[in-house]
Design a protein around this motif. Structure first.
Motif: not given
Lengths: 63, 408
Positions: B135-158
């Motif tokens: 989560a720490m590693a991901l948080r650093a990359e979730l900056t405004p404007g970043a284009r994020v693709v989430v693979v999978g649509s279970g609860f966690l993905g959503c």
């Protein structure tokens, strides 16, 4: 007497505590948590169970 | 089999919620001997759900998610940053990846699950979320404007999609399912969830797989099985999980899906024998729950490590006390109510029971209106086995009781 504190900034009103310690916790008609901050020592096991099941870990016993 | 050495500790393998609850329960049930908890993460036990929601949206720190440490746990020994590599059930020894071999008096298996990965070459920008470090590693990359693709649509993905969107990212979900959360919730509810997620600005490509992850130094795009290319800076893979059972492979335990346990959480061998000195807790445990039937199942809900950890600790403490109470403790009813919740934008889902047991798509709106607030019932052979609240909480309580009472 046991003293209970709920961090209402953290609480998301999931209501899991209600099942463990119904004498102290309840969801009101608006689905918001209401609680009684004191419990007799005989309720300790139930209050500790309520602490354990809080998804936000927002409940604590003040020792 | 050798005699158990009463001076050896109870060794709990897995230092997450299930291991913690088992240790606490041993102490509360009167066991005063040595307890050692072995875990591969360096962090003391912490609460995982906020890592995709509340905490990911703010500051991801251990302090924000750590479980409180209870006084009775003061003399529990924590061996952190060490991974179990093998176990010998006859000699009662555990081997760890630092080469150490230790004896145990009783063993608690609490090694849980790990995030499954897509089978592509490693490249910067690919993430999973299971641990605090993830989560720490991901948080650093979730900056405004970043284009994020989430693979999978279970609860966690959503949930991750919603959090990334809140943080100002452009979010696309890519899923082989027809609708988001289709498998756990069923078609009717999942269609409504799609409408709501789309309304919040999440783009959804459904019925497709990932064919390639492209990029030089880091992720630049995701190519889908239908040929669509989605530009991306970050890829979050939430494509399920696998059980951490490799260290148990030389034993005769039933590892056909997780680790088989009986209703007392005792580990069961392939020949059907339960061991009084080996226990299984958490989402790795496949155990029968008489609330529904006698079929052993793994349940990946947040309450299960706590419920199974408490049960295992109580039964094991009675076994070690050897005071004649063991049979009585084992015979105590154990039928934990599965429960989960999921917050995505303003969508608040809460559920009790096992929605997945539904038969013949018998899903009924019990109260309210799905487009606003509703209680949804999941039935198996005409009996209520699960209830889902969409924005409803207190209204679920009578249905929860109905499920606990056998569904009718």
């Amino acid at each position: 007497m046991i003293k209970i504190e709920v961090d209402m900034n953290q609480c998301q009103h999931y209501g899991q505590c209600v099942f463990e310690a119904p004498d102290n916790f309840k969801l009101n008609d608006d689905d918001k948590l209401e609680y009684v901050a004191e419990a007799p020592d005989s309720e300790r096991d139930n209050i500790e169970a309520a602490v354990d099941v809080c998804p936000m870990q927002a409940i604590r016993i003040v020792e | 089999m050798s005699e158990a050495n009463p001076a050896a500790p109870v060794v709990i393998v897995g230092a997450a919620m299930g291991g913690l609850r088992a240790a606490e329960s041993l102490r509360r049930s009167g066991y005063t001997g040595a307890i050692r908890v072995v875990g591969d993460e360096l962090h003391a036990p912490y609460n995982r759900p906020p890592l995709s929601k509340e905490v990911l949206a703010t500051d991801v720190t251990h302090e924000a998610v750590a479980f409180p440490s209870r006084a009775e746990m003061g003399d529990v020994e924590w061996m952190l940053g060490v991974r179990a590599s093998a176990v010998d059930l006859d000699a009662r020894t555990l081997t760890t990846d630092d080469g150490n071999v230790q004896q145990w008096r009783a063993l608690v298996i609490a090694t849980g699950l790990r995030a499954r990965r897509l089978d592509f070459a490693p490249i910067a920008g690919r993430h999973v979320v299971r641990s605090l470090d993830d989560a720490m590693a991901l948080r650093a990359e979730l900056t405004p404007g970043a284009r994020v693709v989430v693979v999978g649509s279970g609860f966690l993905g959503c949930e991750l999609s919603a959090t990334a969107r809140k943080l100002g990212c452009a979010v696309t979900i890519v899923t082989p399912s027809a609708e988001p959360m289709m498998r756990p919730l069923g078609d009717l509810v999942a269609k409504e969830m799609r409408r709501r997620l789309t309304e919040e600005g999440v783009e959804i490509f459904s019925g497709v797989n990932v064919a390639a992850i492209n990029g030089e130094a880091s992720v630049e795009s995701v190519e889908l099985s239908d040929g669509t290319v989605v530009p991306a800076d970050v890829v979050i893979e939430s494509v399920g999980s696998d059980c951490n059972t490799e260290w148990l492979e030389s034993t005769d335990l039933d590892l056909s899906d997780g680790v088989l346990a009986d209703n007392a959480m005792r580990a069961v061998s392939t020949s059907g024998l339960a061991r009084d000195d080996v226990y299984v807790v958490g989402d790795i445990a496949r155990f029968p729950n008489p609330m529904f039937d006698d079929v052993p199942r793994r349940i990946e809900h947040w309450n299960i490590p706590t419920d199974t950890g408490k049960r295992a600790g109580a039964v094991l403490a009675a076994h070690l006390a050897d005071d004649g109470t063991f049979a009585e403790v084992v015979a105590k009813p154990f039928a934990p109510m599965p429960s989960f919740w999921s917050n995505q934008f303003e969508i608040k889902l809460q559920a009790y029971g096992l929605l997945g047991l539904v038969s013949d798509d018998d899903i009924r709106i019990l109260e309210g209106d799905l487009t606003e607030q509703a209680a949804v019932g999941y039935y198996r052979d005409g009996r209520l086995v699960g209830v889902l609240g969409v924005g409803m909480k207190a209204a679920l309580l009578p249905y929860r009781k109905q499920i606990a009472d056998g569904g009718s």
